[in-house]
Scaffold this motif. Structure first.
Motif, PDB file in Angstrom:
ATOM      1  N   ARG A  30       0.847  -1.188   0.000  1.00 46.32           N
ATOM      2  CA  ARG A  30       0.000   0.000   0.000  1.00 46.32           C
ATOM      3  C   ARG A  30       0.884   1.240   0.000  1.00 46.32           C
ATOM      4  O   ARG A  30       1.950   1.263   0.617  1.00 46.32           O
ATOM      5  N   LEU A  31       0.433   2.287  -0.669  1.00 44.13           N
ATOM      6  CA  LEU A  31       1.143   3.561  -0.713  1.00 44.13           C
ATOM      7  C   LEU A  31       0.361   4.566   0.102  1.00 44.13           C
ATOM      8  O   LEU A  31      -0.828   4.786  -0.146  1.00 44.13           O
ATOM      9  N   ALA A  32       1.002   5.187   1.089  1.00 40.44           N
ATOM     10  CA  ALA A  32       0.304   6.113   1.982  1.00 40.44           C
ATOM     11  C   ALA A  32       1.176   7.325   2.261  1.00 40.44           C
ATOM     12  O   ALA A  32       2.402   7.221   2.335  1.00 40.44           O
ATOM     13  N   ASP A  33       0.532   8.476   2.401  1.00 43.91           N
ATOM     14  CA  ASP A  33       1.260   9.703   2.733  1.00 43.91           C
ATOM     15  C   ASP A  33       1.665   9.749   4.204  1.00 43.91           C
ATOM     16  O   ASP A  33       2.710  10.300   4.546  1.00 43.91           O
ATOM     17  N   THR A  34       0.812   9.180   5.062  1.00 46.27           N
ATOM     18  CA  THR A  34       1.072   9.206   6.499  1.00 46.27           C
ATOM     19  C   THR A  34       0.745   7.841   7.103  1.00 46.27           C
ATOM     20  O   THR A  34       0.103   7.005   6.465  1.00 46.27           O
ATOM     21  N   VAL A  35       1.161   7.647   8.343  1.00 45.97           N
ATOM     22  CA  VAL A  35       0.892   6.407   9.060  1.00 45.97           C
ATOM     23  C   VAL A  35      -0.372   6.592   9.892  1.00 45.97           C
ATOM     24  O   VAL A  35      -0.512   7.568  10.627  1.00 45.97           O
ATOM     25  N   ALA A  36      -1.307   5.654   9.784  1.00 48.68           N
ATOM     26  CA  ALA A  36      -2.548   5.720  10.557  1.00 48.68           C
ATOM     27  C   ALA A  36      -2.258   5.547  12.044  1.00 48.68           C
ATOM     28  O   ALA A  36      -1.249   4.950  12.432  1.00 48.68           O
ATOM     29  N   SER A  37      -3.150   6.050  12.879  1.00 47.66           N
ATOM     30  CA  SER A  37      -2.950   5.938  14.327  1.00 47.66           C
ATOM     31  C   SER A  37      -2.978   4.493  14.792  1.00 47.66           C
ATOM     32  O   SER A  37      -2.378   4.135  15.798  1.00 47.66           O
ATOM     33  N   THR A  38      -3.668   3.641  14.047  1.00 45.83           N
ATOM     34  CA  THR A  38      -3.748   2.227  14.381  1.00 45.83           C
ATOM     35  C   THR A  38      -3.979   1.427  13.102  1.00 45.83           C
ATOM     36  O   THR A  38      -4.691   1.903  12.205  1.00 45.83           O
ATOM     37  N   PRO A  39      -3.398   0.228  12.983  1.00 49.76           N
ATOM     38  CA  PRO A  39      -3.617  -0.591  11.787  1.00 49.76           C
ATOM     39  C   PRO A  39      -4.832  -1.499  11.873  1.00 49.76           C
ATOM     40  O   PRO A  39      -4.986  -2.380  11.035  1.00 49.76           O
ATOM     41  N   ALA A  40      -5.681  -1.333  12.889  1.00 55.45           N
ATOM     42  CA  ALA A  40      -6.825  -2.221  13.098  1.00 55.45           C
ATOM     43  C   ALA A  40      -7.605  -2.422  11.798  1.00 55.45           C
ATOM     44  O   ALA A  40      -7.754  -1.480  11.007  1.00 55.45           O
ATOM     45  N   PRO A  41      -8.058  -3.652  11.541  1.00 58.71           N
ATOM     46  CA  PRO A  41      -8.074  -4.823  12.432  1.00 58.71           C
ATOM     47  C   PRO A  41      -6.825  -5.709  12.381  1.00 58.71           C
ATOM     48  O   PRO A  41      -6.837  -6.784  12.942  1.00 58.71           O
ATOM     49  N   ILE A  42      -5.767  -5.271  11.682  1.00 64.54           N
ATOM     50  CA  ILE A  42      -4.505  -6.027  11.686  1.00 64.54           C
ATOM     51  C   ILE A  42      -3.935  -5.995  13.105  1.00 64.54           C
ATOM     52  O   ILE A  42      -3.819  -4.918  13.689  1.00 64.54           O
ATOM     53  N   PRO A  43      -3.567  -7.126  13.691  1.00 67.08           N
ATOM     54  CA  PRO A  43      -3.207  -7.143  15.118  1.00 67.08           C
ATOM     55  C   PRO A  43      -1.808  -6.644  15.464  1.00 67.08           C
ATOM     56  O   PRO A  43      -1.550  -6.321  16.626  1.00 67.08           O
ATOM     57  N   PHE A  44      -0.882  -6.549  14.473  1.00 71.33           N
ATOM     58  CA  PHE A  44       0.479  -6.091  14.760  1.00 71.33           C
ATOM     59  C   PHE A  44       0.950  -5.127  13.675  1.00 71.33           C
ATOM     60  O   PHE A  44       0.570  -5.252  12.507  1.00 71.33           O
ATOM     61  N   ARG A  45       1.821  -4.183  14.094  1.00 71.70           N
ATOM     62  CA  ARG A  45       2.436  -3.262  13.129  1.00 71.70           C
ATOM     63  C   ARG A  45       3.926  -3.136  13.419  1.00 71.70           C
ATOM     64  O   ARG A  45       4.332  -2.806  14.534  1.00 71.70           O
ATOM     65  N   TYR A  46       4.710  -3.407  12.378  1.00 69.07           N
ATOM     66  CA  TYR A  46       6.169  -3.279  12.468  1.00 69.07           C
ATOM     67  C   TYR A  46       6.599  -2.001  11.754  1.00 69.07           C
ATOM     68  O   TYR A  46       6.104  -1.687  10.664  1.00 69.07           O
ATOM     69  N   THR A  47       7.517  -1.264  12.355  1.00 66.26           N
ATOM     70  CA  THR A  47       8.102  -0.085  11.731  1.00 66.26           C
ATOM     71  C   THR A  47       9.610  -0.163  11.893  1.00 66.26           C
ATOM     72  O   THR A  47      10.100  -0.329  13.020  1.00 66.26           O
ATOM     73  N   GLY A  48      10.328  -0.078  10.797  1.00 69.30           N
ATOM     74  CA  GLY A  48      11.784  -0.171  10.862  1.00 69.30           C
ATOM     75  C   GLY A  48      12.428   0.564   9.712  1.00 69.30           C
ATOM     76  O   GLY A  48      11.775   0.923   8.733  1.00 69.30           O
ATOM     77  N   PRO A  49      13.737   0.787   9.804  1.00 68.94           N
ATOM     78  CA  PRO A  49      14.435   1.514   8.741  1.00 68.94           C
ATOM     79  C   PRO A  49      14.608   0.666   7.487  1.00 68.94           C
ATOM     80  O   PRO A  49      14.799  -0.549   7.567  1.00 68.94           O
ATOM     81  N   VAL A  50      14.548   1.319   6.340  1.00 68.45           N
ATOM     82  CA  VAL A  50      14.746   0.626   5.073  1.00 68.45           C
ATOM     83  C   VAL A  50      16.163   0.056   4.992  1.00 68.45           C
ATOM     84  O   VAL A  50      16.399  -0.961   4.345  1.00 68.45           O
ATOM     85  N   SER A  51      17.099   0.702   5.681  1.00 66.77           N
ATOM     86  CA  SER A  51      18.498   0.281   5.623  1.00 66.77           C
ATOM     87  C   SER A  51      18.751  -1.063   6.303  1.00 66.77           C
ATOM     88  O   SER A  51      19.806  -1.661   6.118  1.00 66.77           O
ATOM     89  N   VAL A  52      17.773  -1.542   7.096  1.00 66.70           N
ATOM     90  CA  VAL A  52      17.914  -2.838   7.765  1.00 66.70           C
ATOM     91  C   VAL A  52      16.742  -3.726   7.346  1.00 66.70           C
ATOM     92  O   VAL A  52      15.707  -3.770   8.022  1.00 66.70           O
ATOM     93  N   PRO A  53      16.854  -4.434   6.226  1.00 63.12           N
ATOM     94  CA  PRO A  53      15.759  -5.322   5.809  1.00 63.12           C
ATOM     95  C   PRO A  53      15.503  -6.401   6.857  1.00 63.12           C
ATOM     96  O   PRO A  53      16.419  -6.830   7.560  1.00 63.12           O
ATOM     97  N   LEU A  54      14.264  -6.812   6.965  1.00 66.79           N
ATOM     98  CA  LEU A  54      13.916  -7.889   7.888  1.00 66.79           C
ATOM     99  C   LEU A  54      14.620  -9.184   7.494  1.00 66.79           C
ATOM    100  O   LEU A  54      14.751  -9.486   6.301  1.00 66.79           O
ATOM    101  N   GLY A  55      15.061  -9.930   8.495  1.00 60.26           N
ATOM    102  CA  GLY A  55      15.605 -11.246   8.226  1.00 60.26           C
ATOM    103  C   GLY A  55      14.486 -12.224   7.915  1.00 60.26           C
ATOM    104  O   GLY A  55      13.297 -11.915   8.068  1.00 60.26           O
ATOM    105  N   ASP A  56      14.860 -13.425   7.500  1.00 61.78           N
ATOM    106  CA  ASP A  56      13.864 -14.419   7.124  1.00 61.78           C
ATOM    107  C   ASP A  56      12.825 -14.640   8.208  1.00 61.78           C
ATOM    108  O   ASP A  56      11.626 -14.743   7.932  1.00 61.78           O
ATOM    109  N   ASP A  57      13.259 -14.730   9.468  1.00 61.12           N
ATOM    110  CA  ASP A  57      12.330 -15.011  10.559  1.00 61.12           C
ATOM    111  C   ASP A  57      12.297 -13.908  11.614  1.00 61.12           C
ATOM    112  O   ASP A  57      11.875 -14.150  12.744  1.00 61.12           O
TER     113      ASP A  57
END
Length: 520
Positions: free
Chosen positions: A367-394
């Motif tokens: 999804r492309l968004a200008d801003t971050v919503a106050s809550t991602p509901a009904p999605i139960p979790f939200r991760y925020t991290g720097p682009v410079s550190v991609p998530l590992g496999d697990d």
């Protein structure tokens, strides 16, 4: 007690509502109006008994309205002689059908500050509405749940029910010796009245539940697309909004008829499963098909576009290809500010951003968004991290494992050293902060759910290379030794071999063109 009394609301830790001290039944003065919504399809006699019980409530008549929503009964339902003073029958919205549509119709027509949903086959004790409503005078982010027992419907009249309820005891009306206790009540007892429950929404199964009207409408009401299990799905969305679930066993009720699970358990379970699998990500047991895409993802991954495009794509791919699988990515950038119409293509000042938009705009997982919503509901979790550190496999699975274990914190903050921090937020904790009107979300989450800290190595473990295979030494033949098993050519065969001309290599198509005789 007035509405102004709920301004200072205590921060409740997880679902432990112990700080709240409700008034004793019959020893307080209610001020909030209640709308009792009863969805009904046929079953006129059972409805008569339900309304007779509601006509004998201790909650003030001038603060209570009862709306029976007829979901297309034939013949149409009628209002019986014994009914609450504020009772009326409304027809369900003709654009839909089913319990959810009927409940939403009633809620839209109601005027009460509290919405009490009640099944049409429930006979409640005289303090039922009062017992559940008293909590809503203490805080405005609660969902209260009544008790119930199942019995075979006896031969009884509405007047007998009314007189018995007014006399003060359901046991005087019905033989409860063989009553079937609700399975949810066992969970309530085991978890200290849901105070220690990890997922209290599980017991909020619909027949008798109440909440502030703004709470009902904030989550969008009951989903009419869910034909079975709509009460559980609705309760899940309530949980993600941050509410606290409170069962009150003083709100007794008798359900006329046995539960559907007793009549055909296998089909009752089967019919609910696909609806919950699509909409309740926490039901991991229902999402065992790897590679599937679900209506409500498990995790939202938020990435701010503050790096070159190839780095952003690498971070997005890492999020989507991890073992968590059930993920949606939100890329945050000023997408709406990109000028439309004629613009330079190669020398576009927004060159990188336009390319990223085209690269991901057709991927339903991004999804492309200008801003971050106050809550991602009904999605139960939200991760925020720097682009410079991609998530590992697990990485996500490791982080979620921490969030779901132990004391179930509302936020996990991971120190990435020189690369900043990464966070995983629990949506219900963000919702609670929003309901409390918190200016500082992190401080609010510390008070209501807790914040855990970790380091990079815990969630991005260094992968060690496997040991190199040991090579067997190659034994070379002794110098000047004749090759074994390789007879040398002799005689005529040797001469033939020596005199045989080398085979010519096929000429290339370019060579053929060059040697081709010219005409003319």
């Amino acid at each position: 007690m007035t509405d102004e009394a709920v301004i200072d609301q205590p921060p409740i830790r997880n679902n432990d509502y112990s700080p709240l001290d409700p008034p004793a039944l019959g020893e307080w003065d209610p001020s909030l109006s209640v709308s009792v919504i009863i969805p009904a399809y046929g079953g006129q006699h059972r409805l008569d008994l339900a309304l007779a019980a509601l006509a004998a409530q201790t909650y003030p008549d001038h603060l209570m309205e009862v709306i029976v929503v007829d979901d297309g009964s034939g013949p149409p339902l009628r209002l019986p002689e014994i009914a609450p003073a504020g009772a009326r029958i409304e027809m369900a919205d003709p654009a839909g059908w089913g319990t959810a549509n009927a409940v939403n119709t009633g809620a839209a027509l109601s005027e009460g500050r509290i919405i009490q949903r009640l099944d049409a086959d429930m006979v409640v004790c005289r303090e039922h509405i009062e017992a559940l409503a008293r909590w809503h005078h203490l805080a405005d982010y609660l969902v209260t749940i009544g008790a119930k027992k199942f019995i075979e419907e006896p031969a009884i009249s509405a007047s007998q029910v009314h007189d018995g309820v007014r006399g003060g005891s359901l046991g005087a009306i019905f033989d409860l010796s063989n009553a079937l206790a609700s399975s949810t009540e066992q969970t309530i007892q085991r978890t200290n009245g849901l105070r220690a429950s990890r997922n209290p929404y599980h017991v909020c199964t619909g027949p008798t539940v109440s909440m502030r009207r703004e709470t009902f409408h904030a989550v969008g009401g009951v989903d009419p697309a869910v034909l079975r299990g709509e009460d559980t799905e609705f309760a899940y969305r309530l949980a993600q909004s941050g509410v606290v679930f409170i069962p009150d066993m003083a709100a007794e009720a008798v359900h006329l008829g046995l539960p559907a699970q007793r009549l055909d358990r296998e089909r009752a379970v089967q019919v609910v499963a696909p609806y919950l699998a699509q909409r309740v990500p926490l039901r991991r047991d229902l999402r065992k098909d790897r590679g599937r895409r679900w209506l409500v993802p498990y995790v939202e991954v938020v990435l701010h576009v503050d790096a070159p495009g190839d780095q952003v794509r690498k971070a997005v791919n890492a999020a989507l290809e991890g073992t968590a699988g059930d993920v949606i990515v939100t890329l945050v950038a000023p997408w709406s500010q990109l000028p439309e119409g004629r613009h330079p293509v190669i020398d576009d000042p927004f060159f990188d951003l336009r390319l990223l938009r085209e690269h991901f705009s057709h991927d339903e997982r991004v999804r492309l968004a200008d801003t971050v919503a106050s809550t991602p509901a009904p999605i139960p979790f939200r991760y925020t991290g720097p682009v410079s550190v991609p998530l590992g496999d697990d990485s996500l699975e490791r982080m979620i494992g921490v969030m779901q274990g132990g004391d179930r914190p509302g936020m996990l903050v991971v120190d990435l050293a020189g690369d900043g921090t990464a966070t995983l937020e629990r949506t219900e904790a963000l919702g609670r902060a929003k309901l409390l009107g918190a200016d500082d979300v992190v401080t609010s989450i510390k008070a209501t759910h807790g914040v855990r800290h970790g380091d990079r190595s815990e969630f991005w473990p260094v992968k060690t290379a496997p040991p190199a295979p040991v090579k067997e030494p190659v034994r070379k033949p002794a110098k000047d030794a004749p090759a074994q098993n390789a007879p040398s050519p002799t005689g005529a065969s040797a001469r033939s071999s020596a005199q045989k001309p080398a085979q010519a290599r096929p000429e290339s198509w370019l060579g053929r063109l060059r040697t081709r005789p010219r005409s003319g």
